[in-house]
Design an enzyme around this catalytic site. Sequence first.
Site, PDB file in Angstrom:
ATOM      1  N   LYS A   1      -1.958   9.284  -7.263  1.00 49.11           N
ATOM      2  CA  LYS A   1      -1.494  10.188  -8.309  1.00 49.11           C
ATOM      3  C   LYS A   1      -1.626   9.540  -9.697  1.00 49.11           C
ATOM      4  CE  LYS A   1       2.672  11.435 -10.436  1.00 49.11           C
ATOM      5  NZ  LYS A   1       4.048  11.839 -10.520  1.00 49.11           N
TER       6      LYS A   1
ATOM      7  N   GLY B   1       1.692   5.218  -4.070  1.00 47.01           N
ATOM      8  CA  GLY B   1       1.507   6.420  -4.893  1.00 47.01           C
ATOM      9  C   GLY B   1       0.458   6.189  -5.978  1.00 47.01           C
ATOM     10  N   LYS B   2      -0.459   5.262  -5.706  1.00 50.47           N
ATOM     11  CA  LYS B   2      -1.510   4.938  -6.688  1.00 50.47           C
ATOM     12  C   LYS B   2      -2.400   6.137  -6.973  1.00 50.47           C
ATOM     13  CE  LYS B   2      -3.249   1.744  -4.013  1.00 50.47           C
ATOM     14  NZ  LYS B   2      -2.263   1.613  -2.962  1.00 50.47           N
TER      15      LYS B   2
ATOM     16  N   GLY C   1      -6.132   5.719   1.686  1.00 49.44           N
ATOM     17  CA  GLY C   1      -5.929   7.160   1.718  1.00 49.44           C
ATOM     18  C   GLY C   1      -5.188   7.574   0.467  1.00 49.44           C
ATOM     19  N   HIS C   2      -5.849   8.290  -0.390  1.00 51.14           N
ATOM     20  CA  HIS C   2      -5.200   8.754  -1.601  1.00 51.14           C
ATOM     21  C   HIS C   2      -5.004  10.257  -1.526  1.00 51.14           C
ATOM     22  CE1 HIS C   2      -6.378   5.091  -4.283  1.00 51.14           C
ATOM     23  NE2 HIS C   2      -5.531   4.804  -3.321  1.00 51.14           N
TER      24      HIS C   2
ATOM     25  N   GLY D   1       0.830  -1.208   0.000  1.00 49.56           N
ATOM     26  CA  GLY D   1       0.000   0.000   0.000  1.00 49.56           C
ATOM     27  C   GLY D   1       0.862   1.253   0.000  1.00 49.56           C
ATOM     28  N   ASP D   2       0.217   2.388  -0.197  1.00 49.61           N
ATOM     29  CA  ASP D   2       0.896   3.689  -0.184  1.00 49.61           C
ATOM     30  C   ASP D   2       1.979   3.813  -1.262  1.00 49.61           C
ATOM     31  OD1 ASP D   2      -0.576   4.278   2.205  1.00 49.61           O
ATOM     32  OD2 ASP D   2       0.878   3.044   3.293  1.00 49.61           O
TER      33      ASP D   2
ATOM     34  N   ARG E   1       0.292   7.652  10.749  1.00 46.21           N
ATOM     35  CA  ARG E   1       1.367   6.872  11.371  1.00 46.21           C
ATOM     36  C   ARG E   1       2.617   6.888  10.485  1.00 46.21           C
ATOM     37  NH1 ARG E   1      -1.293   1.074  12.181  1.00 46.21           N
ATOM     38  NH2 ARG E   1      -2.326   1.697  10.263  1.00 46.21           N
TER      39      ARG E   1
ATOM     40  N   GLN F   1      -5.070  -0.232  -0.752  1.00 45.27           N
ATOM     41  CA  GLN F   1      -4.039  -1.017  -0.046  1.00 45.27           C
ATOM     42  C   GLN F   1      -3.051  -1.582  -1.079  1.00 45.27           C
ATOM     43  OE1 GLN F   1      -7.571  -1.959   1.106  1.00 45.27           O
ATOM     44  NE2 GLN F   1      -7.256  -0.056   2.194  1.00 45.27           N
TER      45      GLN F   1
ATOM     46  N   LYS G   1       8.387   7.454  -7.003  1.00 44.19           N
ATOM     47  CA  LYS G   1       9.295   8.042  -6.010  1.00 44.19           C
ATOM     48  C   LYS G   1      10.778   7.736  -6.258  1.00 44.19           C
ATOM     49  CE  LYS G   1       6.479   9.078  -2.094  1.00 44.19           C
ATOM     50  NZ  LYS G   1       6.255   8.938  -0.683  1.00 44.19           N
TER      51      LYS G   1
HETATM   52  P1  IMP Z   1      -7.287  -2.599   8.238  1.00 39.97           P
HETATM   53  O1  IMP Z   1      -7.435  -2.565   6.746  1.00 39.97           O
HETATM   54  O2  IMP Z   1      -7.680  -1.310   8.896  1.00 39.97           O
HETATM   55  O3  IMP Z   1      -7.989  -3.786   8.838  1.00 39.97           O
HETATM   56  O4  IMP Z   1      -5.736  -2.793   8.582  1.00 39.97           O
HETATM   57  C1  IMP Z   1      -5.040  -4.000   8.269  1.00 39.97           C
HETATM   58  C2  IMP Z   1      -3.630  -3.702   7.790  1.00 39.97           C
HETATM   59  O5  IMP Z   1      -3.690  -3.033   6.528  1.00 39.97           O
HETATM   60  C3  IMP Z   1      -2.827  -2.780   8.707  1.00 39.97           C
HETATM   61  O6  IMP Z   1      -1.467  -3.176   8.664  1.00 39.97           O
HETATM   62  C4  IMP Z   1      -2.977  -1.416   8.057  1.00 39.97           C
HETATM   63  O7  IMP Z   1      -1.915  -0.542   8.356  1.00 39.97           O
HETATM   64  C5  IMP Z   1      -2.955  -1.816   6.590  1.00 39.97           C
HETATM   65  N1  IMP Z   1      -3.633  -0.867   5.731  1.00 39.97           N
HETATM   66  C6  IMP Z   1      -4.956  -0.668   5.578  1.00 39.97           C
HETATM   67  N2  IMP Z   1      -5.197   0.269   4.670  1.00 39.97           N
HETATM   68  C7  IMP Z   1      -3.999   0.692   4.205  1.00 39.97           C
HETATM   69  C8  IMP Z   1      -3.600   1.630   3.193  1.00 39.97           C
HETATM   70  O8  IMP Z   1      -4.396   2.269   2.520  1.00 39.97           O
HETATM   71  N3  IMP Z   1      -2.243   1.758   3.016  1.00 39.97           N
HETATM   72  C9  IMP Z   1      -1.344   1.024   3.709  1.00 39.97           C
HETATM   73  N4  IMP Z   1      -1.677   0.148   4.633  1.00 39.97           N
HETATM   74  C10 IMP Z   1      -2.995  -0.040   4.882  1.00 39.97           C
END
Ligand code: IMP
Length: 416
Positions: free
Chosen positions: A19, A16-17, A41-42, A13-14, A304, A225, A332
């Site tokens: 953009k 940079g999708k 979160g985008h 996850g994260d 975080r 994710q 990146k």
């Molecule tokens: P949950 O999706 O809130 O149940 O979290 C499960 C795991 O997925 C945790 O390690 C979160 O930090 C991770 N996670 C959930 N959504 C994202 C995202 O959009 N980006 C990165 N990690 C994510």
Amino acid sequence: MSKAVIVLGAQWGDEGKGKIVDMLTEHSDAVVRFQGGHNAGHTIIVGDNKVVLHLIPSGILHENVECLIGNGVVLSPEALLEEMQMLQEKEIDFEDRLKISSSCPLILPYHVALDQAREKKLGKQAIGTTGRGIGPAYEDKVSRRGLRVTDIFDTQQLSNKIESILDYHNFVLKNYYNSEVFDPNSVLHDLLPMLEKMKPFVCDVSERLQEFKFLDKNILFEGAQGSFLDIDHGTYPFVTSSNTVAGGACVGAGIGPKDIDYVLGVAKAYTTRVGEGPFPTELFDETGKMLSTKGNEFGATTGRPRRCGWLDVVALSKAVRVNGLDAICLTKIDVLDELESIKVCIDYDEDNAMKPKYVEYEGWCESTLNIQEFDQLPEAAQSYIKAIENYLGIPIDIISTGPKRNQNIIRKEVFS
Ligand code: IMP
């Protein structure tokens, strides 16, 4: 010829999708979310404006693009309305362009309470969830006791269902987690005004997508994710509760696999992870700190700090396989600019998968920010990119060289 394209995260996850999706949306008629919820979160930068979206596809920032939330998404009415309000405040018109599947499971306040109570009870073994009720909402879906968007049209039935679900969850909250319980009447009371605002957006997303195909329109499926947070193919149990891989787009939007034309995996030129779980190439040294600071590695949803490390092509090869990736978009690259040498994990120790084996590449020690042609990249950066392509056996079609929409090297047009 129209195309249906999936863009998804090839790491944790994260990547940079947001953009990339935003950029490809310029050529799309519809953008579809198919899994996850407001845990995503985008962050998109348009001009000098920063917009963070968690649930509504970022395509909403483009006029004339329809945004669909497929049945695979767990939907929090509260989060949805908050985003709608944010869009209204920014004078972004969405009324005729937002569609929600009638089959989306609802995330309600007791899911959030269950998520947080469980994490607390797990203590050191916690998953590190976003605490937004994602897992418990999917559990309710699979156990066939959950509420879905379609339930919002019959208040009496909705009331009965909330009562019977809470009969179960309150028992767990009170007796297992020692937490506060929920009053069904007040849950319903808080919910009803929100549901009224949601009703005009409900539709059959699968049928709508068929119409788009029939009209020869371009469709973009936006993953949330990343591949290693997939419930089946990720680093279980440190995963999210949905199928983040490409197959999830078919299930979570109601289309067939043969309707997909191209799958693009987005990967950072290094690796990050939020939350707990294995991360073999994680760095705890100055380089890790540099990646975190220069890459601004803080979660868009929870704020975080993200754990940072070297690129892992063993993991990335798995992402190529489980998603059937056609190509990679590497993001990146500019974050690596000041490094004298760059490591890539190409194998793990036979007896310890947490011990990576690295190949070291020469750094380029000059800026790649804003470069838009591949051959203008420093030679060492070109070699780094070509080496990754060789390991993966698929091309890197897009290289992102900065946070802005137009800071990219496009080697192949996705919607050509
Ligand atoms: P949950 O999706 O809130 O149940 O979290 C499960 C795991 O997925 C945790 O390690 C979160 O930090 C991770 N996670 C959930 N959504 C994202 C995202 O959009 N980006 C990165 N990690 C994510």
